[in-house]
Design a protein around this motif. Sequence first.
Motif, mmCIF file in Angstrom:
data_model
loop_
_atom_site.group_PDB
_atom_site.id
_atom_site.type_symbol
_atom_site.label_atom_id
_atom_site.label_comp_id
_atom_site.label_asym_id
_atom_site.label_seq_id
_atom_site.Cartn_x
_atom_site.Cartn_y
_atom_site.Cartn_z
ATOM 1 N N GLY A 77 -3.935 5.827 21.065
ATOM 2 C CA GLY A 77 -3.228 5.054 20.051
ATOM 3 C C GLY A 77 -4.135 4.794 18.849
ATOM 4 N N ILE A 78 -3.557 4.515 17.683
ATOM 5 C CA ILE A 78 -4.322 4.360 16.444
ATOM 6 C C ILE A 78 -3.940 3.036 15.793
ATOM 7 N N TYR A 79 -4.976 2.234 15.518
ATOM 8 C CA TYR A 79 -4.800 0.993 14.767
ATOM 9 C C TYR A 79 -5.244 1.242 13.316
ATOM 10 N N TYR A 80 -4.319 1.120 12.387
ATOM 11 C CA TYR A 80 -4.658 1.231 10.962
ATOM 12 C C TYR A 80 -5.120 -0.143 10.472
ATOM 13 N N GLN A 81 -6.354 -0.192 9.980
ATOM 14 C CA GLN A 81 -6.969 -1.451 9.600
ATOM 15 C C GLN A 81 -6.880 -1.682 8.084
ATOM 16 N N GLN A 82 -7.303 -2.864 7.682
ATOM 17 C CA GLN A 82 -7.358 -3.182 6.256
ATOM 18 C C GLN A 82 -8.521 -2.446 5.582
ATOM 19 N N GLY A 83 -8.393 -2.322 4.252
ATOM 20 C CA GLY A 83 -9.447 -1.660 3.484
ATOM 21 C C GLY A 83 -9.179 -0.198 3.205
ATOM 22 N N SER A 84 -7.920 0.244 3.335
ATOM 23 C CA SER A 84 -7.594 1.638 3.068
ATOM 24 C C SER A 84 -7.412 1.862 1.568
ATOM 25 N N HIS A 85 -7.539 3.106 1.146
ATOM 26 C CA HIS A 85 -7.390 3.490 -0.259
ATOM 27 C C HIS A 85 -6.587 4.786 -0.333
ATOM 28 N N LEU A 86 -5.616 4.781 -1.248
ATOM 29 C CA LEU A 86 -4.799 5.952 -1.521
ATOM 30 C C LEU A 86 -4.682 6.069 -3.037
ATOM 31 N N SER A 87 -5.058 7.201 -3.612
ATOM 32 C CA SER A 87 -5.119 7.332 -5.073
ATOM 33 C C SER A 87 -4.631 8.705 -5.507
ATOM 34 N N VAL A 88 -4.126 8.765 -6.758
ATOM 35 C CA VAL A 88 -3.646 10.005 -7.368
ATOM 36 C C VAL A 88 -4.540 10.309 -8.563
ATOM 37 N N TRP A 89 -5.022 11.561 -8.633
ATOM 38 C CA TRP A 89 -5.953 11.988 -9.682
ATOM 39 C C TRP A 89 -5.376 13.178 -10.437
ATOM 40 N N TYR A 90 -5.736 13.243 -11.718
ATOM 41 C CA TYR A 90 -5.430 14.422 -12.525
ATOM 42 C C TYR A 90 -6.682 14.787 -13.326
ATOM 43 N N ALA A 91 -7.151 16.025 -13.136
ATOM 44 C CA ALA A 91 -8.328 16.539 -13.854
ATOM 45 C C ALA A 91 -9.495 15.538 -13.779
ATOM 46 N N LYS A 92 -9.827 15.094 -12.563
ATOM 47 C CA LYS A 92 -10.949 14.198 -12.293
ATOM 48 C C LYS A 92 -10.778 12.813 -12.930
ATOM 49 N N THR A 93 -9.559 12.462 -13.261
ATOM 50 C CA THR A 93 -9.251 11.141 -13.809
ATOM 51 C C THR A 93 -8.270 10.444 -12.878
ATOM 52 N N LYS A 94 -8.618 9.252 -12.419
ATOM 53 C CA LYS A 94 -7.746 8.518 -11.509
ATOM 54 C C LYS A 94 -6.615 7.877 -12.297
ATOM 55 N N LEU A 95 -5.383 8.222 -11.920
ATOM 56 C CA LEU A 95 -4.207 7.671 -12.594
ATOM 57 C C LEU A 95 -3.761 6.350 -11.983
ATOM 58 N N CYS A 96 -3.718 6.273 -10.655
ATOM 59 C CA CYS A 96 -3.257 5.065 -9.977
ATOM 60 C C CYS A 96 -3.785 5.052 -8.554
ATOM 61 N N GLN A 149 4.856 21.647 -19.627
ATOM 62 C CA GLN A 149 5.607 22.768 -20.186
ATOM 63 C C GLN A 149 5.494 24.018 -19.314
ATOM 64 N N THR A 150 4.416 24.125 -18.546
ATOM 65 C CA THR A 150 4.271 25.263 -17.639
ATOM 66 C C THR A 150 5.068 25.086 -16.357
ATOM 67 N N GLY A 151 5.502 23.855 -16.059
ATOM 68 C CA GLY A 151 6.259 23.595 -14.844
ATOM 69 C C GLY A 151 5.393 23.474 -13.599
ATOM 70 N N ARG A 152 4.100 23.428 -13.781
ATOM 71 C CA ARG A 152 3.187 23.306 -12.637
ATOM 72 C C ARG A 152 2.066 22.333 -13.023
ATOM 73 N N ILE A 153 2.169 21.106 -12.521
ATOM 74 C CA ILE A 153 1.179 20.066 -12.824
ATOM 75 C C ILE A 153 0.367 19.794 -11.553
ATOM 76 N N PRO A 154 -0.934 20.057 -11.576
ATOM 77 C CA PRO A 154 -1.752 19.807 -10.369
ATOM 78 C C PRO A 154 -2.158 18.341 -10.275
ATOM 79 N N LEU A 155 -1.938 17.761 -9.099
ATOM 80 C CA LEU A 155 -2.343 16.386 -8.803
ATOM 81 C C LEU A 155 -3.096 16.373 -7.479
ATOM 82 N N ASP A 156 -4.081 15.503 -7.418
ATOM 83 C CA ASP A 156 -4.858 15.319 -6.193
ATOM 84 C C ASP A 156 -4.538 13.957 -5.602
ATOM 85 N N LEU A 157 -4.170 13.968 -4.308
ATOM 86 C CA LEU A 157 -3.914 12.734 -3.570
ATOM 87 C C LEU A 157 -5.046 12.557 -2.570
ATOM 88 N N LYS A 158 -5.846 11.494 -2.736
ATOM 89 C CA LYS A 158 -7.004 11.241 -1.884
ATOM 90 C C LYS A 158 -6.717 10.065 -0.951
#
Length: 269
Positions: A152-171, A211-220
């Motif tokens: 079983g897995i206990y998810y604890q406090q202190g987690s981080h989930l972020s979205v990046w574009y071109a090495k810039t954190k958006l949110c 405009q290219t229809g393909r936007i790369p995003l990184d989810l960490k």
Amino acid sequence: MADHLKIHPVVDIEAPPTAPLVANSSSKASERGGSLLHVKDMNPAPPRAQPPPGPPPPQFRQTTPLIPSPPPRRKSRSFCCKCICWTISLLILILIILGAIVGILYLVFQPKIPKYSVDRLQISDLRLNTDGSLYAKFDVQITAKNPNKKIGIYYQQGSHLSVWYAKTKLCQGKFPKFYQGHMNKTRLDVSLTGQAQYGNTLLGALQEQQQTGRIPLDLKVDVPVSVKLGKLKLRKVRILGKCLLIVDTLSSNSVITIKASSCKFKLKL
């Protein structure tokens, strides 16, 4: 003529000398007025050769006997060596025991890393602030799957989930705190918000990419969890992951299509 003829006795040379001859010789010597001792004194025999003198005999002196000094004590050194050997042996034994325990646990529980997938991505807000920063708000739906039958897995406090574009954190946002049982699949809705500097430049790059229809995003993903083996709860570890997403648009309040998704996760002790 009879007076002039003399008869000389014939002496037998081979005959041994008789006693009178010895007496006559002795008498003649006495007549000369000396004894045999005197003759010997007048003509002494040559001296006999003496052997060369040898080395003088060793002279022994009574000295105090030398008492050999006792060898240096090596008790302290041998004790240190024994301590080091015992310590190394104990460490090796502990490592062997731990390795055996880990091997047994692995064979019994067969642990596997949880799997995650991004099901839906929606942009609630994307605008420029008065200070020139870019404000972004994303809503992400993630499916977390626990493939373990006995863990079983206990998810604890202190987690981080972020979205990046071109090495810039958006949110960024965080996972909720919950427990996930065996062979469980859980869908999580996570809200991500944030501000990025150089908003004009960043927004222009996003619009050009759109405009290219393909936007790369990184989810960490960085999530601390505790693992439960049967009734035993182990220490906290971290699940690190990265998902590469290709979306078609970043328009606000519009349906965003995820064209491609590639995720990699690992466990950090």
